[in-house]
Design an enzyme around this catalytic site. Structure first.
Site, PDB file in Angstrom:
ATOM      1  N   ASP A  67       0.853  -1.185   0.000  1.00  0.00           N
ATOM      2  CA  ASP A  67       0.000   0.000   0.000  1.00  0.00           C
ATOM      3  C   ASP A  67       0.893   1.240   0.000  1.00  0.00           C
ATOM      4  OD1 ASP A  67      -2.207  -1.603   0.045  1.00  0.00           O
ATOM      5  OD2 ASP A  67      -2.601  -1.369   2.190  1.00  0.00           O
TER       6      ASP A  67
ATOM      7  N   ASP B 153       0.567   4.060   1.462  1.00  0.00           N
ATOM      8  CA  ASP B 153       0.600   4.872   2.678  1.00  0.00           C
ATOM      9  C   ASP B 153       1.377   4.213   3.814  1.00  0.00           C
ATOM     10  OD1 ASP B 153      -1.148   2.826   3.177  1.00  0.00           O
ATOM     11  OD2 ASP B 153      -2.853   4.087   3.721  1.00  0.00           O
TER      12      ASP B 153
ATOM     13  N   TRP C 152     -13.450  -1.842   0.046  1.00  0.00           N
ATOM     14  CA  TRP C 152     -12.436  -2.050   1.086  1.00  0.00           C
ATOM     15  C   TRP C 152     -12.666  -3.348   1.851  1.00  0.00           C
ATOM     16  CZ3 TRP C 152     -12.639  -2.670   6.356  1.00  0.00           C
ATOM     17  CH2 TRP C 152     -11.409  -2.577   7.031  1.00  0.00           C
TER      18      TRP C 152
ATOM     19  N   GLU D 158      -9.899  -8.937   0.944  1.00  0.00           N
ATOM     20  CA  GLU D 158      -8.987  -9.617   0.013  1.00  0.00           C
ATOM     21  C   GLU D 158      -7.743 -10.145   0.711  1.00  0.00           C
ATOM     22  OE1 GLU D 158      -7.198  -5.614   0.291  1.00  0.00           O
ATOM     23  OE2 GLU D 158      -9.246  -6.337   0.122  1.00  0.00           O
ATOM     24  N   ASP D 159      -7.262  -9.457   1.754  1.00  0.00           N
ATOM     25  CA  ASP D 159      -6.088  -9.941   2.477  1.00  0.00           C
ATOM     26  C   ASP D 159      -6.369 -11.282   3.157  1.00  0.00           C
ATOM     27  OD1 ASP D 159      -4.634  -7.665   1.783  1.00  0.00           O
ATOM     28  OD2 ASP D 159      -5.394  -6.553   3.499  1.00  0.00           O
TER      29      ASP D 159
ATOM     30  N   MET E 216       1.882   4.675   9.131  1.00  0.00           N
ATOM     31  CA  MET E 216       0.881   4.929   8.096  1.00  0.00           C
ATOM     32  C   MET E 216       0.651   6.432   7.969  1.00  0.00           C
ATOM     33  SD  MET E 216      -3.106   3.695   7.859  1.00  0.00           S
ATOM     34  CE  MET E 216      -2.743   2.062   7.213  1.00  0.00           C
TER      35      MET E 216
ATOM     36  N   HIS F 160      -5.021   9.541   6.648  1.00  0.00           N
ATOM     37  CA  HIS F 160      -5.855  10.059   5.558  1.00  0.00           C
ATOM     38  C   HIS F 160      -7.296   9.629   5.787  1.00  0.00           C
ATOM     39  CE1 HIS F 160      -6.194   6.005   3.729  1.00  0.00           C
ATOM     40  NE2 HIS F 160      -4.969   5.856   4.181  1.00  0.00           N
TER      41      HIS F 160
ATOM     42  N   ARG G 158     -10.885   8.014   4.445  1.00  0.00           N
ATOM     43  CA  ARG G 158     -11.179   6.906   3.545  1.00  0.00           C
ATOM     44  C   ARG G 158     -11.514   7.456   2.162  1.00  0.00           C
ATOM     45  NH1 ARG G 158     -11.895   1.883   4.389  1.00  0.00           N
ATOM     46  NH2 ARG G 158     -12.302   2.118   6.608  1.00  0.00           N
TER      47      ARG G 158
END
Length: 373
Positions: free
Chosen positions: A217, A219, A279, A282-283, A309, A312, A314
């Site tokens: 990712d 971030d 969101w 999937e992980d 991180m 931010h 969403r």
């Protein structure tokens, strides 16, 4: 009598001057030949050094040997005309494999996001990075060739910090790498896993020698450069402790943030699922695929696997996926038909920037039911 003595004295002086001139001439000639010999030796060594630089991965003691696969594209073996002669000494040694733990690592890093960051600054900081965000160590032979894939949309601010920190870390780790930003075209619901599948195939199209793939990712920044970005005997989860989770693993099966699989491991699980729109989920599906295929997740020590991180809000069109829990329970039934084997997409544009390669792709639309939800 006086004139005779004066004549003898002058004769002796002339002989002495002649002897001094002759001695001076001999000394000059000796010095001249010495400098001339050094001059010839310098040029012979200079030519040998240029030849070795033109083929930095070739074995200078065996000019006809095959260069390692990570050498410069299009490099030719030394021709017979450039073979070292029997009386020419070769000073360049063949490159050795990079050490398992590179000696130039720093350890714990100070990561902050308050200082302003620009692409121009990051480019100045990394002059050795080639067009497209590629780098190969020049002082050793890298053990793997790594493609780093980032799913992306509207995160330019985060990307600047990611490149600012990761390029120096990867160079210290002696990684041969390329960075690929997989940018989702349009404003439909985001699909992180499908973008990573696209990145896997597109990176191999760009360079078929990639044998390790890091999925990150944009971030997340590692806080310790001893967290080595390479592939292992088992699939690797790098982001063990994020600051948003109190630097702890949120649950045993967590595989999010930053992970790595070798080419064979990725193909064994049929890549990532394509049907996780929005969101989450999937992980966990990927973790299930790894376990169902008889593999185990490896992790660095919790003190080394820490990440910060960039805070931010969403993203729009990346709302939580309401179907994720049902899909996770059905991984065993879906993983053979949903993945790399069923991937469909269209490349819109490929741009090779100084610090990364940007691949913009159209990956389709989510099912209508999810779009209405």
């Amino acid at each position: 009598m006086t004139r005779l003595l004066l004549g003898v004295t002058l004769e002796r002086i002339c002989k002495a001057v002649l002897l001094l001139c002759l001695l001076h001439f001999v000394i000059i000639m000796i010095l001249y030949f010495d400098v001339y010999a050094q001059h010839l030796d310098f040029f012979s060594r200079f030519n040998a050094r240029n030849a070795s630089r033109a083929h930095p991965f070739s074995n200078s003691s065996r000019p006809n040997s095959t260069a390692p696969s990570y050498g410069p594209a299009g490099a030719e073996p030394l021709s017979p005309s450039t073979k070292p002669s029997s009386n020419q000494s070769v000073t360049e040694k063949p490159l050795q494999p990079c050490q398992e733990m590179p000696p130039g690592l720093v350890g714990r890093l100070l990561i902050e996001f308050s200082s302003p960051m620009t692409m121009e600054r990051v480019q100045r900081e990394n002059p050795d990075v080639r067009q497209g965000g590629k780098y190969t160590p020049q002082d050793c032979l890298p053990r793997q060739k790594v493609a780093i894939l980032i799913p992306f949309r509207h995160r330019e601010h985060h990307l600047k910090y990611w490149l600012h920190y990761l390029h120096p870390i990867l160079r210290r780790q002696k990684v041969a790498y390329g960075i690929y930003i997989i940018n989702q075209y349009g404003e439909d619901t985001f699909n992180r896993a499908k973008l990573l599948n696209v990145g896997f195939l597109e990176a191999l199209k760009d360079d078929e020698e990639y044998d390790c793939f890091i999925f990150s990712d944009v971030d997340l920044i590692p806080m310790d450069d001893r967290n080595l970005y390479r592939c292992y005997e088992q699939p690797r989860h790098f982001a063990v402790g994020m600051d948003k989770f109190g630097f702890r693993l949120p649950y045993a099966g967590y595989f999010g943030g930053v992970s790595g699989l070798s080419k064979s491991q990725f193909l064994k699980i049929n890549g990532f699922p394509n049907e996780y729109w929005g969101w989450g989920g999937e992980d966990d599906d990927i973790f299930n695929r790894i376990s169902l295929n008889g593999m185990k997740v490896s992790r660095p020590d919790i003190r080394i696997g820490r990440y910060r991180m960039i805070k931010h809000e969403r993203d729009k069109h990346n709302e939580p996926n309401p179907q994720r829990f049902t899909k996770i329970q059905n991984t065993k039934m879906t993983m053979k038909r949903d993945g790399i084997s069923s991937l469909q997409y269209r490349v819109v544009e490929v741009l090779r920037q100084p610090l990364y390669t940007n691949i913009t792709v159209e990956i389709g639309k989510p099912p209508p039911r999810l779009a209405r939800g």
